[in-house]
Design an enzyme around this catalytic site. Structure first.
Site, PDB file in Angstrom:
ATOM      1  N   GLU A   1      -3.269   7.361  -4.341  1.00 28.65           N
ATOM      2  CA  GLU A   1      -3.270   6.327  -3.560  1.00 28.65           C
ATOM      3  C   GLU A   1      -3.144   5.261  -4.870  1.00 28.65           C
ATOM      4  O   GLU A   1      -3.451   4.931  -5.984  1.00 28.65           O
ATOM      5  CB  GLU A   1      -4.885   5.697  -3.115  1.00 28.65           C
ATOM      6  CG  GLU A   1      -4.897   4.582  -2.215  1.00 28.65           C
ATOM      7  CD  GLU A   1      -6.006   4.601  -1.333  1.00 28.65           C
ATOM      8  OE1 GLU A   1      -6.986   4.565  -1.966  1.00 28.65           O
ATOM      9  OE2 GLU A   1      -5.820   4.256  -0.223  1.00 28.65           O
TER      10      GLU A   1
ATOM     11  N   TYR B   1       1.289  -1.129  -0.036  1.00 26.95           N
ATOM     12  CA  TYR B   1      -0.133   0.099   0.156  1.00 26.95           C
ATOM     13  C   TYR B   1       0.998   1.258  -0.110  1.00 26.95           C
ATOM     14  O   TYR B   1       2.252   0.871   0.864  1.00 26.95           O
ATOM     15  CB  TYR B   1      -0.853  -0.002   1.140  1.00 26.95           C
ATOM     16  CG  TYR B   1      -1.588   1.323   0.708  1.00 26.95           C
ATOM     17  CD1 TYR B   1      -3.037   1.222   0.787  1.00 26.95           C
ATOM     18  CD2 TYR B   1      -1.066   2.724   1.724  1.00 26.95           C
ATOM     19  CE1 TYR B   1      -3.620   2.576   0.412  1.00 26.95           C
ATOM     20  CE2 TYR B   1      -2.195   3.940   2.024  1.00 26.95           C
ATOM     21  CZ  TYR B   1      -3.650   3.298   1.499  1.00 26.95           C
ATOM     22  OH  TYR B   1      -4.215   5.041   1.418  1.00 26.95           O
TER      23      TYR B   1
END
Ligand code: GDP
Ligand code: MN
Length: 398
Positions: A204, A116
């Protein structure tokens, strides 16, 4: 402002972040043609909507998942056929879902690890912050709750930019060996550059995949842009997709109204952001829930008032409208005229509570009274809020 994954991939790729090969298709035929042009023997087909959680989502007709892995161009066509024109529901779309008008067809990546990575604006430090975790592919909120030490937050000084030691620190935290820091560090610098250059509020990448071959690629990407900086990014403005937005917000933007949709049932029309927020508080204090924030501003024209009123009337969740105007630059008689003309074209279907004060208040009240519209007048702020709550609940007022 949000954009689609395929658009985010293009921007990341131009900035120097590796992304899998692929392209967007608006029809099943196009999807198959893209698959045939790709030099690979397994494919991924991804529904393009402005929401995450697609992999675990489902379509309105029961068809499962907005992310499918398949083996042949023929299957790509089948999956695209199911997705395009359908509505995808994920935990981020709300129960109504989002319409799918296109799919991203790409080469499927062989994943060794899912990481992530995000760059967002940290409001407490007033700086960009890199958020990184080895637990990619899943929701970062869940990781933050169950396993907060699995997340690294690295604050970047906006004047100095991302420092090489910080990129190394993040890469090491992500599990890259000290001999293999080049690729992740380059990716971090590229992503940070994009964040700054395009005035993003969020970059993101989830998952950031380490492939079986050892490459580092952005498998999924979500970019968000600061609306207040959009004026200097025509190329980003052009990426807007109205089909993905709340129709109330679109209508408001068209008329330059300062509007934010909320979940309650009392529509509000107020002038001045401070008074508008106070009005929302008063509605809450009176036991009700506002359907929106709407500041028609000091210099609203009759057309803007008419548009604002029409917007509140068209919102099916609105069960009562509270108009709270303190006439300063915006005169009460002009507000009254706007309301009357909006109601002429669109007869009110819900009770309207009106509290007017300030410049030309007598003329305004007179106009409203003579209009014959079924309005409920109020003098005080709390009185207005209470009358609105009573009206929205369907009970008869005092
Ligand atoms: P999201 O559910 O909207 O976040 O969509 P993602 O693009 O992140 O896809 C969800 C999950 O599908 C990822 O976490 C991966 O596990 C998987 N996935 C997506 N693309 C690929 C791919 O090319 N190859 C493989 N093997 N899995 C993929
Ligand atoms: Mn994802």
């Amino acid at each position: 402002m949000n954009i689609h994954e395929y658009q985010a991939r293009d921007l990341l790729s131009s900035a120097g972040v590796a992304v899998p090969r692929g392209a967007v298709a608006k029809t099943a035929e196009e999807a198959e043609a893209i698959a045939r042009s790709l030099p690979c023997n397994s494919f991924v087909v991804k529904a393009q909507v402005h929401a995450g959680g697609r992999g675990k989502g489902h379509f309105q007709d029961g068809y499962k998942s907005g992310v499918h892995l398949v083996k042949t161009p023929h299957q790509v066509r089948d999956v695209a056929q199911h997705m395009i024109g359908n509505t995808l529901i994920t935990h981020q779309t709300g129960p109504e879902g989002k319409p799918v008008h296109s799919v991203l067809v790409g080469e499927s990546t062989e994943i060794a690890r899912e990481l992530y990575l995000a760059i967002v604006l940290d409001r407490s430090s007033g700086c960009p912050v890199i958020v990184a975790s080895q637990q990619g592919g899943m929701e970062i909120e869940a990781v933050a709750e169950k396993n907060p030490e699995a997340i690294l937050r690295e604050v970047i000084h906006p004047g100095l930019g991302l420092q090489p030691y910080q990129a190394r620190k993040v890469s090491i935290f992500l599990g890259f060996p000290s001999t293999g820091l080049r690729a992740p560090c380059r990716l971090l610098h590229a992503a940070y550059r994009l964040f700054i250059e395009k005035d993003c509020s969020q970059v993101e990448i989830n998952p950031l995949a380490v492939t079986k071959g050892g490459d580092v690629v952005a498998l999924d990407a979500k970019l968000n842009f600061d609306d207040n900086a959009l004026f200097r990014h025509k190329e980003i403005q052009d990426l807007q997709d109205p089909s993905q937005e709340d129709p109330r917000d679109l209508a408001a933007a068209e008329h330059h109204l300062n509007y934010i949709g909320l979940e309650g049932n009392i529509g509000c029309m107020v002038n001045g952001a401070g008074l508008a927020m106070a009005t929302l508080d008063l509605i809450q204090a009176a036991g009700g829930k506002p359907a929106n924030f709407l500041d028609v501003g000091g210099g609203a024209s009759e057309q803007m008032i008419t548009a604002a009123f029409r917007l509140l009337q068209a919102d099916s969740s609105v069960k009562a409208i509270l108009v709270n105007i303190f006439g300063g630059i915006l005169k009460c008689d002009l507000l009254a005229q706007g309301m009357i003309s909006a109601c002429r074209n669109n007869p009110p279907r819900v009770p309207i509570i009106v509290r007017l004060q300030g410049t030309n208040v007598e003329q305004g009240r007179k106009l409203l009274k003579e209009s014959g519209l079924p309005l409920i007048p109020a003098e005080g702020l709390m009185e207005a809020a209470e009358k609105a709550v009573t009206a929205a609940s369907g009970k008869k007022g005092k």
